[in-house]
Scaffold this motif. Structure first.
Motif, PDB file in Angstrom:
ATOM      1  N   UNK A  94       0.819  -1.210   0.000  1.00  0.00           N
ATOM      2  CA  UNK A  94       0.000   0.000   0.000  1.00  0.00           C
ATOM      3  C   UNK A  94       0.853   1.261   0.000  1.00  0.00           C
ATOM      4  N   UNK A  95       2.165   1.082   0.196  1.00  0.00           N
ATOM      5  CA  UNK A  95       3.096   2.219   0.186  1.00  0.00           C
ATOM      6  C   UNK A  95       3.483   2.516  -1.259  1.00  0.00           C
ATOM      7  N   UNK A  96       3.460   3.782  -1.632  1.00  0.00           N
ATOM      8  CA  UNK A  96       3.849   4.180  -2.983  1.00  0.00           C
ATOM      9  C   UNK A  96       5.308   3.774  -3.244  1.00  0.00           C
ATOM     10  N   UNK A  97       5.673   3.483  -4.483  1.00  0.00           N
ATOM     11  CA  UNK A  97       7.019   2.977  -4.784  1.00  0.00           C
ATOM     12  C   UNK A  97       8.159   3.862  -4.293  1.00  0.00           C
ATOM     13  N   UNK A  98       8.039   5.179  -4.445  1.00  0.00           N
ATOM     14  CA  UNK A  98       9.149   6.061  -4.051  1.00  0.00           C
ATOM     15  C   UNK A  98       9.432   6.009  -2.550  1.00  0.00           C
ATOM     16  N   UNK A  99       8.426   6.222  -1.676  1.00  0.00           N
ATOM     17  CA  UNK A  99       8.720   6.103  -0.236  1.00  0.00           C
ATOM     18  C   UNK A  99       9.067   4.682   0.179  1.00  0.00           C
TER      19      UNK A  99
END
Length: 364
Positions: A55-60
């Motif tokens: 659920x975490x965006x790829x960049x972070x």
């Protein structure tokens, strides 16, 4: 103070993190705040444990993965280092009694999730310091700071030896003989702490403090501090310990009783009050009030303490500060030194530190 700026960070550190609700702009701020507070790997570990990693965006997610990899490596190296320390202390007949992050990790506590551990802290009886120091030096640990004044300061006034560093591995070891300096107002009995220490199953010669003593040490360590750079992480540790130990029958009554026996009511009061205020730690009604007489119950005192601690026990980042934050940190820096040293020792010590800071460093 910027409470809104901290809310996404606090949500991710809570019992039910919801990373999918954060925008990229919020993630950008969370990563910077968490890195400054040394809790980025903990966020990664909590998110992973709640099966919310994707659920975490790829960049972070890249930042979280990097921080978690570093924490995992540190904890693996810690386990090896503790085994070496236990072997070194075998001739003394003393166990390795771990403190802080090392204890949380080897005991497998929830507070160890993503916990960075850059050094090892142990507790030994004061009367055995010479034996311990000799055994460690025979095994390759030496004192990292050879300055004569610092050596004298540690050995005369502090609750630990000067930090030791291994000649080959470069690992840092802090050998404590008490929870707080001997010049502090409260002087909890090291003997009582060691008597109640618990051996870790399957780890010969390695112990940790009893659960209530772990909480009290974390509180005493945090609220006797003068440098609150990692003060927020200290609150996160306390929150994790209390949430986990709260399931142990009789924990809260035992904690209050032990705080009285060790004269650590006031740091425990602060730990409960500010863990509740910052992390929403579940604390039984009446526990903070029961400790209040040990710290003063006047409304003005509470407001002043809150104004200082609620500013200082935040990530050391511009987004969580206001115009009064530098003053609050400065006052608690002086107060922390005052707690550890009487005025006639404190003034010349701070004067010497200030003078040394102004002098050019010698070239080596």
């Amino acid at each position: 103070m910027h409470d809104d700026a901290m809310q996404p960070l606090l949500n991710l550190l809570g019992p039910a993190p919801q990373p999918q609700r954060l925008s990229l702009a919020q993630w950008d701020l969370v990563v910077r705040q968490a890195r400054r507070a040394n809790v980025l790997a903990r966020i990664a570990s909590l998110v992973q444990a709640r099966c919310a990693w994707h659920a975490v965006a790829p960049a972070p997610r890249q930042h979280l993965a990097s921080a978690l990899a570093l924490a995992t490596r540190q904890q693996r190296e810690l386990r090896f280092e503790v085994a070496q320390i236990a072997r070194a202390l075998q001739p003394t007949g003393l166990p390795v009694v771990l403190l802080k992050g090392g204890a949380y990790t080897l005991a497998g506590l929830q507070a160890s999730m993503g916990r960075m551990v850059s050094d090892v802290d142990i507790l030994v009886p004061r009367e055995r310091l010479a034996d311990v120091e000799t055994a460690l030096m025979m095994a390759g640990w030496v004192h990292a700071d050879h300055d004569a004044y610092n050596q004298h300061y540690y050995r005369t006034w502090m609750h630990e030896l000067p930090p030791m560093r291994h000649l080959h591995r470069g690992t840092v070891l802090d050998v404590h003989h008490a929870l707080v300096p001997g010049t502090a107002r409260a002087r909890p009995s090291t003997q009582r702490l060691l008597q109640a220490a618990k051996a870790l199953p399957g780890q010969a010669g390695v112990c940790v403090l009893a659960p209530v003593d772990m909480v009290l040490h974390s509180a005493a360590h945090l609220f006797h501090e003068s440098d609150f750079t990692h003060g927020f992480r200290g609150v996160v540790d306390i929150d994790a310990l209390m949430r986990e130990f709260a399931s142990v029958p009789g924990f809260w009554s035992d904690l209050l009783e032990r705080a009285a026996a060790l004269s650590l009511q006031w740091p425990l009061h602060h730990a409960l009050r500010y863990a509740q205020a910052i992390m929403q730690t579940p604390v039984p009604s009446g526990a903070v009030a029961a400790l209040a007489p040990s710290v003063g119950q006047q409304a003005l005192q509470h407001r002043l303490r809150d104004a200082l601690y609620l500013r200082t026990l935040r990530p050391d980042h511009a987004s969580t500060a206001d115009a009064w934050t530098p003053l609050a940190r400065g006052l608690l820096y002086l107060y922390g030194h005052h707690l550890r040293m009487p005025l006639h020792l404190l003034v010349p010590h701070l004067g010497r530190k200030a003078l040394r800071g102004l002098l050019p460093k010698e070239k080596t």
